[in-house]
Write a protein that holds these residues in place. Sequence first.
Motif, PDB file in Angstrom:
ATOM      1  N   PRO A  19     -53.287 -17.218  30.845  1.00 41.90           N
ATOM      2  CA  PRO A  19     -51.803 -17.327  29.932  1.00 41.90           C
ATOM      3  C   PRO A  19     -50.523 -16.250  30.319  1.00 41.90           C
ATOM      4  O   PRO A  19     -51.380 -14.845  31.169  1.00 41.90           O
ATOM      5  N   LEU A  20     -49.266 -16.686  30.397  1.00 41.38           N
ATOM      6  CA  LEU A  20     -48.968 -16.072  31.479  1.00 41.38           C
ATOM      7  C   LEU A  20     -47.215 -15.869  31.017  1.00 41.38           C
ATOM      8  O   LEU A  20     -46.690 -17.252  30.814  1.00 41.38           O
ATOM      9  N   ARG A  21     -46.840 -14.652  30.772  1.00 39.23           N
ATOM     10  CA  ARG A  21     -45.183 -15.209  30.946  1.00 39.23           C
ATOM     11  C   ARG A  21     -44.448 -14.665  32.154  1.00 39.23           C
ATOM     12  O   ARG A  21     -44.309 -13.507  32.396  1.00 39.23           O
ATOM     13  N   ILE A  22     -43.983 -15.184  32.738  1.00 39.71           N
ATOM     14  CA  ILE A  22     -42.955 -14.782  33.635  1.00 39.71           C
ATOM     15  C   ILE A  22     -41.270 -15.330  33.835  1.00 39.71           C
ATOM     16  O   ILE A  22     -41.020 -16.370  33.209  1.00 39.71           O
ATOM     17  N   MET A  23     -41.225 -14.550  33.865  1.00 37.21           N
ATOM     18  CA  MET A  23     -39.155 -14.321  33.725  1.00 37.21           C
ATOM     19  C   MET A  23     -38.791 -14.613  34.926  1.00 37.21           C
ATOM     20  O   MET A  23     -39.085 -13.632  35.676  1.00 37.21           O
ATOM     21  N   HIS A  24     -38.073 -15.797  34.761  1.00 34.88           N
ATOM     22  CA  HIS A  24     -36.399 -15.356  35.553  1.00 34.88           C
ATOM     23  C   HIS A  24     -35.652 -14.770  35.009  1.00 34.88           C
ATOM     24  O   HIS A  24     -35.327 -15.076  33.853  1.00 34.88           O
ATOM     25  N   VAL A  25     -34.814 -15.004  36.308  1.00 35.22           N
ATOM     26  CA  VAL A  25     -33.346 -13.742  35.622  1.00 35.22           C
ATOM     27  C   VAL A  25     -31.842 -14.603  36.512  1.00 35.22           C
ATOM     28  O   VAL A  25     -31.458 -13.733  37.309  1.00 35.22           O
ATOM     29  N   SER A 155     -15.753  -6.751  36.391  1.00 36.27           N
ATOM     30  CA  SER A 155     -16.899  -7.437  35.031  1.00 36.27           C
ATOM     31  C   SER A 155     -18.075  -7.166  35.978  1.00 36.27           C
ATOM     32  O   SER A 155     -19.292  -8.372  35.337  1.00 36.27           O
ATOM     33  N   HIS A 156     -18.258  -7.085  36.858  1.00 40.31           N
ATOM     34  CA  HIS A 156     -19.462  -7.118  37.886  1.00 40.31           C
ATOM     35  C   HIS A 156     -21.166  -6.688  37.252  1.00 40.31           C
ATOM     36  O   HIS A 156     -20.794  -4.946  36.488  1.00 40.31           O
ATOM     37  N   LYS A 157     -21.925  -6.871  37.709  1.00 42.43           N
ATOM     38  CA  LYS A 157     -23.204  -6.367  37.073  1.00 42.43           C
ATOM     39  C   LYS A 157     -24.008  -6.690  37.403  1.00 42.43           C
ATOM     40  O   LYS A 157     -23.827  -7.009  38.705  1.00 42.43           O
ATOM     41  N   LEU A 158     -25.367  -5.598  38.437  1.00 41.52           N
ATOM     42  CA  LEU A 158     -26.306  -5.543  39.019  1.00 41.52           C
ATOM     43  C   LEU A 158     -27.787  -5.756  38.429  1.00 41.52           C
ATOM     44  O   LEU A 158     -28.243  -5.425  36.885  1.00 41.52           O
ATOM     45  N   MET A 159     -28.817  -6.687  38.909  1.00 42.35           N
ATOM     46  CA  MET A 159     -29.593  -7.441  38.274  1.00 42.35           C
ATOM     47  C   MET A 159     -30.797  -6.294  38.277  1.00 42.35           C
ATOM     48  O   MET A 159     -31.533  -6.075  36.891  1.00 42.35           O
ATOM     49  N   PRO A 160     -31.273  -5.958  38.963  1.00 47.85           N
ATOM     50  CA  PRO A 160     -32.539  -4.572  38.530  1.00 47.85           C
ATOM     51  C   PRO A 160     -32.306  -3.864  37.999  1.00 47.85           C
ATOM     52  O   PRO A 160     -32.711  -3.998  36.880  1.00 47.85           O
ATOM     53  N   PRO A 161     -31.179  -2.704  37.487  1.00 49.06           N
ATOM     54  CA  PRO A 161     -31.240  -2.204  35.433  1.00 49.06           C
ATOM     55  C   PRO A 161     -31.584  -3.170  34.791  1.00 49.06           C
ATOM     56  O   PRO A 161     -32.290  -2.822  33.605  1.00 49.06           O
ATOM     57  N   ALA A 162     -31.568  -4.522  34.597  1.00 49.52           N
ATOM     58  CA  ALA A 162     -31.559  -5.641  33.760  1.00 49.52           C
ATOM     59  C   ALA A 162     -32.916  -5.225  33.242  1.00 49.52           C
ATOM     60  O   ALA A 162     -33.666  -5.673  32.609  1.00 49.52           O
ATOM     61  N   MET A 163     -33.521  -5.771  34.841  1.00 56.12           N
ATOM     62  CA  MET A 163     -34.875  -6.058  34.654  1.00 56.12           C
ATOM     63  C   MET A 163     -36.080  -4.760  34.379  1.00 56.12           C
ATOM     64  O   MET A 163     -37.248  -5.208  33.463  1.00 56.12           O
ATOM     65  N   GLY A 174     -44.175 -10.623  34.539  1.00 55.53           N
ATOM     66  CA  GLY A 174     -43.454 -10.823  35.949  1.00 55.53           C
ATOM     67  C   GLY A 174     -42.107 -11.834  36.247  1.00 55.53           C
ATOM     68  O   GLY A 174     -41.915 -12.182  34.893  1.00 55.53           O
ATOM     69  N   PHE A 175     -42.070 -11.533  37.131  1.00 52.65           N
ATOM     70  CA  PHE A 175     -40.494 -12.338  37.181  1.00 52.65           C
ATOM     71  C   PHE A 175     -40.680 -12.886  38.233  1.00 52.65           C
ATOM     72  O   PHE A 175     -41.121 -12.290  39.214  1.00 52.65           O
ATOM     73  N   LEU A 176     -39.593 -14.413  39.119  1.00 49.30           N
ATOM     74  CA  LEU A 176     -39.016 -14.619  39.443  1.00 49.30           C
ATOM     75  C   LEU A 176     -37.741 -13.923  39.718  1.00 49.30           C
ATOM     76  O   LEU A 176     -36.788 -13.746  39.063  1.00 49.30           O
ATOM     77  N   ALA A 177     -37.449 -13.104  40.767  1.00 52.34           N
ATOM     78  CA  ALA A 177     -36.381 -12.306  41.557  1.00 52.34           C
ATOM     79  C   ALA A 177     -35.555 -13.380  41.816  1.00 52.34           C
ATOM     80  O   ALA A 177     -35.954 -14.231  42.476  1.00 52.34           O
ATOM     81  N   PRO A 178     -34.448 -13.556  41.377  1.00 45.09           N
ATOM     82  CA  PRO A 178     -32.657 -14.501  41.935  1.00 45.09           C
ATOM     83  C   PRO A 178     -32.848 -14.268  43.575  1.00 45.09           C
ATOM     84  O   PRO A 178     -32.643 -13.083  43.921  1.00 45.09           O
ATOM     85  N   GLY A 179     -32.764 -15.532  43.562  1.00 50.66           N
ATOM     86  CA  GLY A 179     -32.853 -15.371  45.841  1.00 50.66           C
ATOM     87  C   GLY A 179     -31.324 -15.055  45.874  1.00 50.66           C
ATOM     88  O   GLY A 179     -31.360 -14.294  46.835  1.00 50.66           O
ATOM     89  N   HIS A 180     -30.325 -15.736  45.631  1.00 53.18           N
ATOM     90  CA  HIS A 180     -29.031 -15.765  46.213  1.00 53.18           C
ATOM     91  C   HIS A 180     -28.768 -13.931  45.738  1.00 53.18           C
ATOM     92  O   HIS A 180     -27.733 -13.024  46.279  1.00 53.18           O
ATOM     93  N   VAL A 181     -28.981 -13.090  44.920  1.00 49.46           N
ATOM     94  CA  VAL A 181     -28.853 -11.268  44.320  1.00 49.46           C
ATOM     95  C   VAL A 181     -29.222 -11.097  45.783  1.00 49.46           C
ATOM     96  O   VAL A 181     -29.358 -10.088  46.295  1.00 49.46           O
ATOM     97  N   MET A 264     -25.501  -1.555  26.589  1.00 45.25           N
ATOM     98  CA  MET A 264     -24.948  -0.686  27.764  1.00 45.25           C
ATOM     99  C   MET A 264     -26.482  -0.487  27.771  1.00 45.25           C
ATOM    100  O   MET A 264     -27.714  -0.340  27.551  1.00 45.25           O
ATOM    101  N   ILE A 265     -26.663  -0.498  29.159  1.00 41.47           N
ATOM    102  CA  ILE A 265     -27.867  -0.627  30.688  1.00 41.47           C
ATOM    103  C   ILE A 265     -26.491   0.677  31.520  1.00 41.47           C
ATOM    104  O   ILE A 265     -25.684   0.204  32.021  1.00 41.47           O
ATOM    105  N   GLU A 266     -27.812   1.362  31.943  1.00 39.41           N
ATOM    106  CA  GLU A 266     -27.271   2.536  32.824  1.00 39.41           C
ATOM    107  C   GLU A 266     -27.592   2.219  34.439  1.00 39.41           C
ATOM    108  O   GLU A 266     -27.975   1.354  34.503  1.00 39.41           O
ATOM    109  N   ASN A 267     -26.566   2.103  34.307  1.00 38.35           N
ATOM    110  CA  ASN A 267     -25.916   2.199  36.062  1.00 38.35           C
ATOM    111  C   ASN A 267     -26.434   0.503  36.478  1.00 38.35           C
ATOM    112  O   ASN A 267     -26.466   0.282  37.838  1.00 38.35           O
ATOM    113  N   SER A 268     -26.069  -0.212  35.370  1.00 36.84           N
ATOM    114  CA  SER A 268     -26.165  -2.086  35.913  1.00 36.84           C
ATOM    115  C   SER A 268     -24.657  -2.837  35.722  1.00 36.84           C
ATOM    116  O   SER A 268     -24.583  -3.500  36.263  1.00 36.84           O
TER     117      SER A 268
END
Lengths: 363, 76
Positions: A19-25, A155-163, A174-181, A264-268
Amino acid sequence: MMQNIEQKLISRINEHATPLRIMHVCGTHERTISKYAIRDIIPEEVQLLSGPGCPVCVTPVEDIDFAIALARSGKVITSFGDMMRVPGTTGSLFDARSEGYDIRMVYSIDDAIKIAKDNPALDIVFFGIGFETTAPSNAAAILRGIPENFSIITSHKLMPPAMEILTQDTNVDGFLAPGHVSTIIGTGPYDPISEKGFPIVVTGFEVLDVLLGIAMVQDQIGSDRSCVENAYPRCVNVEGNLKAREIMYHVFKKTDSNWRGIGMIENSGLALKKEFEEFDAINVHADIYDKTSHEKRASEIDNHENDLYEGCICAGILTARAEPSQCPLFGRRCSPEDPVGPCMVSLEGTCYNWYKYTRNKGI
Amino acid sequence: MCIAIPGKITSILNENTATVDIGGIKRKVNLDLIGGADSSLIGKNALVHVGYAISLISDEESEEILKLLRDLMDPS
């Protein structure tokens, strides 16, 4: 040969299933997963969760409302095609265009700048959205110099703070991190998340890439490790694109940012630095911005559901706490032809992809 | 939105712009984010996103991915 490797990976994922929950973003990961029915070829206990990886889905409603208000006051609004049909408080940019206002789709910020140069009597506003992949190009254009009749909604967003937030709020292993980010940011920004016990694998966008990412997360979990691994070395290295980041942070600074459906997400997010504020549409058109801010949260929008229409569960979908099939509007009131929620609009939206690729399977 | 497409740099137009062949279609692409355009880049593959090259693509891509697969399938 690659097909053979895909089959071997599928077998490996099945043999090592726990059992495993893998999130992509990343919306493009969702597209690959839905289009090629990857959820159907891996064991049920290995769940692939869709996170907030679609930039237009998380663009806050106040930014869309501001863009529409600018159009209604005679400015020319330019943006990427994906942004055009995302509903704000009183419709989308395309709705505003059908009312006769000047809204133009562009492929790049450079196209918008050309419109400004060719039309010096018009006020051109570029609605700048996107994650770390996109922000550097807008910064580079600003650094080269932009005409006086041009301004930007950033209106740009940064991904690591959301993760980081998702590790606290969502049941994820666990995560699949976004390739082109990651092409831009490298693998370092994910280290603090993996150090908290979440395996992270930077993943590309072909079926083989996604299967490899899943197998590598599984491998980390199986061997009780959590680190950042790179399954997309052809486009990502550890340090990322230093030049692109130098340009991006020459023009922008980190700021707290509102994610539609999340809050709201800090520094995102990214805001223009002081020396570039003269290009910020909020300053250039301060009167319209102030008026829009006061009118925010009017009419049909449900105040308590992060700027979504009543009944829309995009907030849960963006954080993997719900699936599109659980939404009462999905496929009925809400479809790609007539989207109610932001996740149904873009080719990267989770609802769009589920509607297009899984709806007929009775899921 | 975040998808980027690989293409081959075929000519340099000025200090920051090149022509890139993306699947047979030639496009003008800005190279500011990879340090600007110069003739040494002709023939190299770039990853293109919203009209900008965001990185050069490693020529050793196949070898690297095959190594990852070998490590995963046949750990020794």
